[in-house]
Design a protein around this motif. Structure first.
Motif, mmCIF file in Angstrom:
data_model
loop_
_atom_site.group_PDB
_atom_site.id
_atom_site.type_symbol
_atom_site.label_atom_id
_atom_site.label_comp_id
_atom_site.label_asym_id
_atom_site.label_seq_id
_atom_site.Cartn_x
_atom_site.Cartn_y
_atom_site.Cartn_z
ATOM 1 N N ILE A 145 -25.242 8.635 -6.760
ATOM 2 C CA ILE A 145 -24.030 8.256 -7.485
ATOM 3 C C ILE A 145 -23.138 7.430 -6.558
ATOM 4 C CG2 ILE A 145 -24.089 10.329 -8.928
ATOM 5 C CD1 ILE A 145 -21.697 11.390 -7.246
ATOM 6 N N VAL A 146 -22.263 6.644 -7.158
ATOM 7 C CA VAL A 146 -21.154 6.037 -6.425
ATOM 8 C C VAL A 146 -19.907 6.585 -7.091
ATOM 9 C CG1 VAL A 146 -19.861 3.899 -6.013
ATOM 10 C CG2 VAL A 146 -22.337 3.953 -5.656
ATOM 11 N N ASP A 147 -19.074 7.295 -6.302
ATOM 12 C CA ASP A 147 -17.910 7.935 -6.909
ATOM 13 C C ASP A 147 -16.820 8.156 -5.867
ATOM 14 O OD1 ASP A 147 -16.495 8.898 -9.042
ATOM 15 O OD2 ASP A 147 -17.429 10.868 -9.073
ATOM 16 N N LEU A 148 -15.689 8.652 -6.347
ATOM 17 C CA LEU A 148 -14.568 8.976 -5.467
ATOM 18 C C LEU A 148 -14.753 10.349 -4.864
ATOM 19 C CD1 LEU A 148 -11.266 8.120 -7.347
ATOM 20 C CD2 LEU A 148 -12.554 6.742 -5.713
ATOM 21 N N VAL A 149 -14.345 10.489 -3.605
ATOM 22 C CA VAL A 149 -14.292 11.798 -2.963
ATOM 23 C C VAL A 149 -12.904 11.969 -2.389
ATOM 24 C CG1 VAL A 149 -15.160 13.241 -1.106
ATOM 25 C CG2 VAL A 149 -16.693 11.740 -2.320
ATOM 26 N N GLU A 150 -12.291 13.088 -2.727
ATOM 27 C CA GLU A 150 -10.987 13.369 -2.126
ATOM 28 C C GLU A 150 -11.166 14.543 -1.170
ATOM 29 O OE1 GLU A 150 -7.798 13.723 -4.909
ATOM 30 O OE2 GLU A 150 -6.313 13.967 -3.319
ATOM 31 N N THR A 151 -11.333 15.748 -1.688
ATOM 32 C CA THR A 151 -11.526 16.915 -0.818
ATOM 33 C C THR A 151 -13.013 17.146 -0.515
ATOM 34 O OG1 THR A 151 -11.757 18.373 -2.712
ATOM 35 C CG2 THR A 151 -9.533 18.036 -1.864
ATOM 36 N N GLY A 152 -13.899 16.583 -1.330
ATOM 37 C CA GLY A 152 -15.337 16.806 -1.166
ATOM 38 C C GLY A 152 -15.840 18.002 -1.965
ATOM 39 N N ARG A 153 -14.919 18.685 -2.625
ATOM 40 C CA ARG A 153 -15.300 19.919 -3.321
ATOM 41 C C ARG A 153 -16.252 19.656 -4.493
ATOM 42 N NH1 ARG A 153 -11.314 24.310 -6.157
ATOM 43 N NH2 ARG A 153 -13.043 25.576 -6.884
ATOM 44 N N THR A 154 -15.972 18.622 -5.264
ATOM 45 C CA THR A 154 -16.827 18.351 -6.432
ATOM 46 C C THR A 154 -18.256 18.032 -5.990
ATOM 47 O OG1 THR A 154 -14.876 17.440 -7.507
ATOM 48 C CG2 THR A 154 -16.972 17.076 -8.616
ATOM 49 N N GLY A 172 -3.180 4.450 -3.432
ATOM 50 C CA GLY A 172 -2.406 3.841 -4.512
ATOM 51 C C GLY A 172 -1.717 2.564 -4.042
ATOM 52 N N ARG A 173 -1.740 1.551 -4.870
ATOM 53 C CA ARG A 173 -1.125 0.257 -4.537
ATOM 54 C C ARG A 173 -0.073 -0.107 -5.567
ATOM 55 N NH1 ARG A 173 -4.575 -1.878 -0.329
ATOM 56 N NH2 ARG A 173 -5.636 0.066 0.221
ATOM 57 N N LEU A 174 0.956 -0.826 -5.112
ATOM 58 C CA LEU A 174 1.878 -1.445 -6.060
ATOM 59 C C LEU A 174 1.285 -2.800 -6.432
ATOM 60 C CD1 LEU A 174 4.726 -1.322 -7.439
ATOM 61 C CD2 LEU A 174 5.504 -2.789 -5.577
ATOM 62 N N VAL A 175 1.165 -3.072 -7.719
ATOM 63 C CA VAL A 175 0.696 -4.390 -8.164
ATOM 64 C C VAL A 175 1.811 -5.043 -8.973
ATOM 65 C CG1 VAL A 175 -1.763 -3.806 -8.188
ATOM 66 C CG2 VAL A 175 -0.417 -3.410 -10.241
ATOM 67 N N VAL A 176 1.881 -6.369 -8.882
ATOM 68 C CA VAL A 176 2.975 -7.094 -9.550
ATOM 69 C C VAL A 176 2.402 -8.286 -10.318
ATOM 70 C CG1 VAL A 176 5.169 -8.327 -9.207
ATOM 71 C CG2 VAL A 176 4.583 -6.426 -7.700
ATOM 72 N N ASN A 177 2.926 -8.479 -11.521
ATOM 73 C CA ASN A 177 2.557 -9.647 -12.329
ATOM 74 C C ASN A 177 3.079 -10.920 -11.656
ATOM 75 O OD1 ASN A 177 3.912 -11.567 -14.545
ATOM 76 N ND2 ASN A 177 1.972 -10.807 -15.317
ATOM 77 N N ARG A 178 2.251 -11.971 -11.636
ATOM 78 C CA ARG A 178 2.640 -13.211 -10.927
ATOM 79 C C ARG A 178 3.913 -13.839 -11.487
ATOM 80 N NH1 ARG A 178 -0.537 -15.196 -7.159
ATOM 81 N NH2 ARG A 178 -2.554 -14.169 -6.944
ATOM 82 N N ALA A 179 4.030 -13.884 -12.801
ATOM 83 C CA ALA A 179 5.217 -14.509 -13.408
ATOM 84 C C ALA A 179 6.463 -13.658 -13.134
ATOM 85 C CB ALA A 179 5.013 -14.690 -14.909
ATOM 86 N N SER A 180 6.332 -12.327 -13.242
ATOM 87 C CA SER A 180 7.490 -11.448 -13.001
ATOM 88 C C SER A 180 7.995 -11.611 -11.575
ATOM 89 C CB SER A 180 7.113 -9.975 -13.214
ATOM 90 O OG SER A 180 6.680 -9.766 -14.519
ATOM 91 N N ASP A 239 0.880 -1.175 0.000
ATOM 92 C CA ASP A 239 0.000 0.000 0.000
ATOM 93 C C ASP A 239 0.911 1.217 0.000
ATOM 94 O OD1 ASP A 239 -1.690 2.094 0.512
ATOM 95 O OD2 ASP A 239 -2.743 1.124 2.169
ATOM 96 N N LEU A 240 0.851 2.027 -1.028
ATOM 97 C CA LEU A 240 1.777 3.165 -1.151
ATOM 98 C C LEU A 240 1.261 4.409 -0.432
ATOM 99 C CD1 LEU A 240 2.673 2.656 -4.932
ATOM 100 C CD2 LEU A 240 3.942 1.859 -2.933
ATOM 101 N N GLY A 241 0.018 4.367 0.020
ATOM 102 C CA GLY A 241 -0.535 5.469 0.825
ATOM 103 C C GLY A 241 -0.720 6.780 0.063
ATOM 104 N N ILE A 242 -0.573 6.753 -1.245
ATOM 105 C CA ILE A 242 -0.704 7.995 -2.032
ATOM 106 C C ILE A 242 -2.120 8.119 -2.589
ATOM 107 C CG2 ILE A 242 1.738 8.227 -2.666
ATOM 108 C CD1 ILE A 242 1.102 6.833 -5.314
ATOM 109 N N ALA A 243 -2.482 9.347 -2.966
ATOM 110 C CA ALA A 243 -3.789 9.624 -3.592
ATOM 111 C C ALA A 243 -4.936 9.036 -2.763
ATOM 112 C CB ALA A 243 -3.817 9.097 -5.029
ATOM 113 N N ARG A 244 -4.893 9.307 -1.458
ATOM 114 C CA ARG A 244 -5.900 8.757 -0.548
ATOM 115 C C ARG A 244 -7.264 9.384 -0.838
ATOM 116 N NH1 ARG A 244 -5.308 5.924 4.048
ATOM 117 N NH2 ARG A 244 -3.049 6.226 3.955
ATOM 118 N N CYS A 245 -8.282 8.559 -0.987
ATOM 119 C CA CYS A 245 -9.634 9.084 -1.191
ATOM 120 C C CYS A 245 -10.642 8.032 -0.736
ATOM 121 C CB CYS A 245 -9.841 9.467 -2.658
ATOM 122 S SG CYS A 245 -9.527 8.125 -3.795
#
Ligand code: PRP
Length: 210
Positions: free
Chosen positions: A153-162, A179-187, A86-92
């Protein structure tokens, strides 16, 4: 070489900043260009910039070894990926919103829900036994209730401004997204050393932040 797919948009700046703190940097020239694929300064990593929903596709197919993408996109995708970090970025938050906070009890008949996240919305209302009609949109979802296309609606909220500026209020919270790091299984197996080095560099950068 490791190819990393980065979700364009809300995730991109935070992802590039974190990768730079992990020692993986794009040149100024690459950052300022419109190229959708660039090598980092060491030539060990290739970045590709794709639409968020396409990150799981590139990584699952092994075109990219790794990706940086929001949990919102992963909940919507059926891709089979490893999620080491879990990269902790773009939290919403992913929420249900409507013009009226009591909308859930006030709507007569089948509730119409406009969203980019049809899987998340179906699962959320399905788990509560509430029958809904899902109206799939690609963006600007906040317009739908005011124009009579949907009740909620079902949507993302970050600041709530929209939400605020379109006369909507949160009715329920469904999930948090970062934001998450995802990895291909074979890689993960075939490029074990390089992938482990990347994960470790990101972990160090994350710990340095705390
Ligand atoms: C998201 C979301 C909202 C907005 C919320 O859109 O769909 O519209 O951000 O942010 P706020 O709470 O800070 O106002 P996004 O920028 O991801 O693009 P979209 O128009 O494709 O939905």
């Amino acid at each position: 070489m490791i190819t990393i797919a980065i979700a364009k948009g809300r995730m991109q700046d935070g992802a590039l900043l974190l990768l730079a703190r992990a020692g993986i940097c794009l040149s100024e020239e690459a950052l300022n260009s419109r190229r959708l694929a660039s090598l980092d300064e060491t030539g060990r990593y290739r970045f590709i910039f794709v639409k968020p929903a396409d990150v799981p596709v590139y990584v699952e197919h092994g075109i990219a070894d790794c990706g940086v993408v929001g949990r919102d996109v992963l909940l919507e995708s059926e891709a089979d990926l490893l999620l080491p970090l879990d990269l902790g970025i773009a939290r919403c938050r992913i929420v249900v919103a409507a013009a009226d906070a009591q909308a859930m009890t006030k709507v007569q008949g089948m509730i119409r829900v406009a969203t980019k996240y049809s899987q998340i919305a179906s699962a959320h209302f399905g788990a509560r036994g509430i029958p809904v009609e899902i109206i799939q949109l690609s963006g600007s979802v906040e317009l739908a209730p005011a124009l009579g296309l949907a009740d909620m609606i079902v949507d993302l909220v970050e600041t709530g401004r929209t939400l605020r500026e379109n006369g909507l209020t949160i009715v329920e919270e469904i999930a948090e997204s970062t934001g998450r790091l995802v990895v291909n299984r074979a890689s993960y197996q075939l490029k074990a050393e390089e992938v482990a080095r990347l994960i470790q560099a990101l972990e160090t950068a994350l710990n340095g932040k705390q």
